[in-house]
Design a protein around this motif. Sequence first.
Motif, mmCIF file in Angstrom:
data_model
loop_
_atom_site.group_PDB
_atom_site.id
_atom_site.type_symbol
_atom_site.label_atom_id
_atom_site.label_comp_id
_atom_site.label_asym_id
_atom_site.label_seq_id
_atom_site.Cartn_x
_atom_site.Cartn_y
_atom_site.Cartn_z
ATOM 1 N N MET A 72 0.810 -1.221 0.000
ATOM 2 C CA MET A 72 0.000 0.000 0.000
ATOM 3 C C MET A 72 0.845 1.274 0.000
ATOM 4 S SD MET A 72 -2.950 -1.441 -0.044
ATOM 5 C CE MET A 72 -4.080 -0.121 0.195
ATOM 6 N N VAL A 73 2.174 1.161 -0.120
ATOM 7 C CA VAL A 73 3.053 2.329 -0.148
ATOM 8 C C VAL A 73 3.884 2.327 -1.419
ATOM 9 C CG1 VAL A 73 4.988 3.488 0.995
ATOM 10 C CG2 VAL A 73 3.170 2.476 2.369
ATOM 11 N N CYS A 74 4.472 1.186 -1.749
ATOM 12 C CA CYS A 74 5.400 1.086 -2.879
ATOM 13 C C CYS A 74 4.642 0.971 -4.202
ATOM 14 C CB CYS A 74 6.294 -0.132 -2.687
ATOM 15 S SG CYS A 74 7.608 -0.252 -3.914
ATOM 16 N N PRO A 75 5.025 1.770 -5.211
ATOM 17 C CA PRO A 75 4.367 1.667 -6.511
ATOM 18 C C PRO A 75 4.855 0.469 -7.328
ATOM 19 C CG PRO A 75 5.981 3.421 -6.551
ATOM 20 C CD PRO A 75 5.944 2.912 -5.153
ATOM 21 N N LEU A 76 5.900 -0.245 -6.879
ATOM 22 C CA LEU A 76 6.461 -1.423 -7.560
ATOM 23 C C LEU A 76 6.805 -1.146 -9.013
ATOM 24 C CD1 LEU A 76 4.262 -4.261 -6.060
ATOM 25 C CD2 LEU A 76 6.626 -3.753 -5.532
ATOM 26 N N ASN A 77 7.464 -0.051 -9.250
ATOM 27 C CA ASN A 77 7.915 0.309 -10.586
ATOM 28 C C ASN A 77 9.343 -0.208 -10.764
ATOM 29 O OD1 ASN A 77 8.609 1.488 -12.995
ATOM 30 N ND2 ASN A 77 8.295 3.595 -12.317
ATOM 31 N N PRO A 78 9.591 -1.154 -11.687
ATOM 32 C CA PRO A 78 10.940 -1.711 -11.831
ATOM 33 C C PRO A 78 11.966 -0.692 -12.349
ATOM 34 C CG PRO A 78 9.495 -2.602 -13.512
ATOM 35 C CD PRO A 78 8.646 -1.774 -12.602
ATOM 36 N N ASN A 79 11.516 0.329 -13.038
ATOM 37 C CA ASN A 79 12.427 1.352 -13.566
ATOM 38 C C ASN A 79 12.366 2.641 -12.752
ATOM 39 O OD1 ASN A 79 13.157 -0.376 -15.692
ATOM 40 N ND2 ASN A 79 11.357 0.262 -16.862
ATOM 41 N N ASP A 80 12.113 2.513 -11.466
ATOM 42 C CA ASP A 80 11.961 3.683 -10.609
ATOM 43 C C ASP A 80 13.297 4.396 -10.440
ATOM 44 O OD1 ASP A 80 11.056 5.570 -8.866
ATOM 45 O OD2 ASP A 80 10.291 4.168 -7.385
ATOM 46 N N GLU A 81 13.308 5.696 -10.700
ATOM 47 C CA GLU A 81 14.536 6.499 -10.596
ATOM 48 C C GLU A 81 14.771 7.006 -9.174
ATOM 49 O OE1 GLU A 81 16.256 8.294 -13.493
ATOM 50 O OE2 GLU A 81 15.412 6.883 -14.926
ATOM 51 N N THR A 82 13.820 6.772 -8.268
ATOM 52 C CA THR A 82 13.961 7.293 -6.907
ATOM 53 C C THR A 82 14.582 6.286 -5.949
ATOM 54 O OG1 THR A 82 11.761 6.565 -6.218
ATOM 55 C CG2 THR A 82 11.922 8.740 -7.249
ATOM 56 N N VAL A 83 15.080 5.157 -6.438
ATOM 57 C CA VAL A 83 15.646 4.130 -5.566
ATOM 58 C C VAL A 83 16.974 4.610 -4.996
ATOM 59 C CG1 VAL A 83 16.563 1.787 -5.475
ATOM 60 C CG2 VAL A 83 14.463 2.255 -6.724
ATOM 61 N N VAL A 84 17.073 4.554 -3.674
ATOM 62 C CA VAL A 84 18.272 4.981 -2.952
ATOM 63 C C VAL A 84 18.599 3.930 -1.889
ATOM 64 C CG1 VAL A 84 17.912 7.459 -3.289
ATOM 65 C CG2 VAL A 84 16.879 6.324 -1.330
ATOM 66 N N PRO A 85 19.825 3.934 -1.332
ATOM 67 C CA PRO A 85 20.147 3.007 -0.243
ATOM 68 C C PRO A 85 19.410 3.403 1.040
ATOM 69 C CG PRO A 85 22.144 3.910 -1.236
ATOM 70 C CD PRO A 85 20.996 4.666 -1.793
ATOM 71 N N CYS A 86 18.694 2.470 1.633
ATOM 72 C CA CYS A 86 17.971 2.703 2.886
ATOM 73 C C CYS A 86 18.728 2.011 4.009
ATOM 74 C CB CYS A 86 16.555 2.141 2.797
ATOM 75 S SG CYS A 86 15.586 2.829 1.460
ATOM 76 N N HIS A 87 19.141 2.772 5.013
ATOM 77 C CA HIS A 87 19.897 2.222 6.134
ATOM 78 C C HIS A 87 18.961 1.609 7.159
ATOM 79 C CE1 HIS A 87 22.877 4.942 4.400
ATOM 80 N NE2 HIS A 87 23.792 4.230 5.042
ATOM 81 N N GLU A 88 19.461 0.578 7.828
ATOM 82 C CA GLU A 88 18.696 -0.070 8.883
ATOM 83 C C GLU A 88 18.574 0.881 10.080
ATOM 84 O OE1 GLU A 88 18.877 -4.084 11.631
ATOM 85 O OE2 GLU A 88 20.380 -3.766 10.098
ATOM 86 N N ASN A 89 17.427 0.872 10.747
ATOM 87 C CA ASN A 89 17.173 1.811 11.840
ATOM 88 C C ASN A 89 17.209 1.173 13.219
ATOM 89 O OD1 ASN A 89 16.898 3.986 10.151
ATOM 90 N ND2 ASN A 89 14.704 3.745 9.928
ATOM 91 N N SER A 90 17.822 0.005 13.366
ATOM 92 C CA SER A 90 17.857 -0.636 14.679
ATOM 93 C C SER A 90 19.119 -0.253 15.438
ATOM 94 C CB SER A 90 17.787 -2.158 14.524
ATOM 95 O OG SER A 90 18.987 -2.643 13.966
ATOM 96 N N LEU A 91 19.050 -0.364 16.753
ATOM 97 C CA LEU A 91 20.214 -0.076 17.582
ATOM 98 C C LEU A 91 21.324 -1.092 17.338
ATOM 99 C CD1 LEU A 91 18.454 0.836 20.930
ATOM 100 C CD2 LEU A 91 19.527 2.391 19.309
ATOM 101 N N ALA A 92 20.964 -2.321 16.994
ATOM 102 C CA ALA A 92 21.962 -3.356 16.738
ATOM 103 C C ALA A 92 22.836 -3.011 15.535
ATOM 104 C CB ALA A 92 21.274 -4.701 16.500
ATOM 105 N N ALA A 93 22.308 -2.212 14.628
ATOM 106 C CA ALA A 93 23.068 -1.821 13.438
ATOM 107 C C ALA A 93 23.960 -0.614 13.694
ATOM 108 C CB ALA A 93 22.111 -1.517 12.286
#
Length: 154
Positions: A72-93
């Motif tokens: 319900m959030v991701c448009p699932l576009n395989p050619n999406d130009e907005t893809v960036v690295p997403c960092h993990e948000n846990s304290l363990a990381a």
Amino acid sequence: MKRSAPMQRKTSLARTGFKRPDPSSAFKTSFHTKTVLRAKALKTRRKRVTVAEGAKYLAACRGEPCYLRVPMVCPLNPNDETVVPCHENSLAAGKGMGIKAAHDRTVPGCFWCHRWLDQGNASRELKEWTFFNAAFYWYPVRNAKMGLEMQEAV
């Protein structure tokens, strides 16, 4: 209300001659051994990870589809130009207040999924589960792309 007069001196300040401190006592007080040791301890800080050291992990995310795939959030576009690295948000990381997690703990995510992961109002457990699910599929692809030996998924 009546104002009182400012206080005034009855006698002038006494003038004294300038006297230099004894050089041996000045040296002892300004360079105390405990002070020097404390200052040395403050200078030894943990080495911070530079962008250059983790740039290979960030570069591996370029040109990839979104791996977070939040329903319900991701448009699932395989050619999406907005893809960036997403960092993990846990304290363990290693994530903390104003501190980003290590660059090897990233997955490619589109703008909308990245926003949901960082600022969304979903529970922390759901966000962690979504990130671990994406990491499970992304890490083998990333390792093959970078020529790394297989590592355990998070």
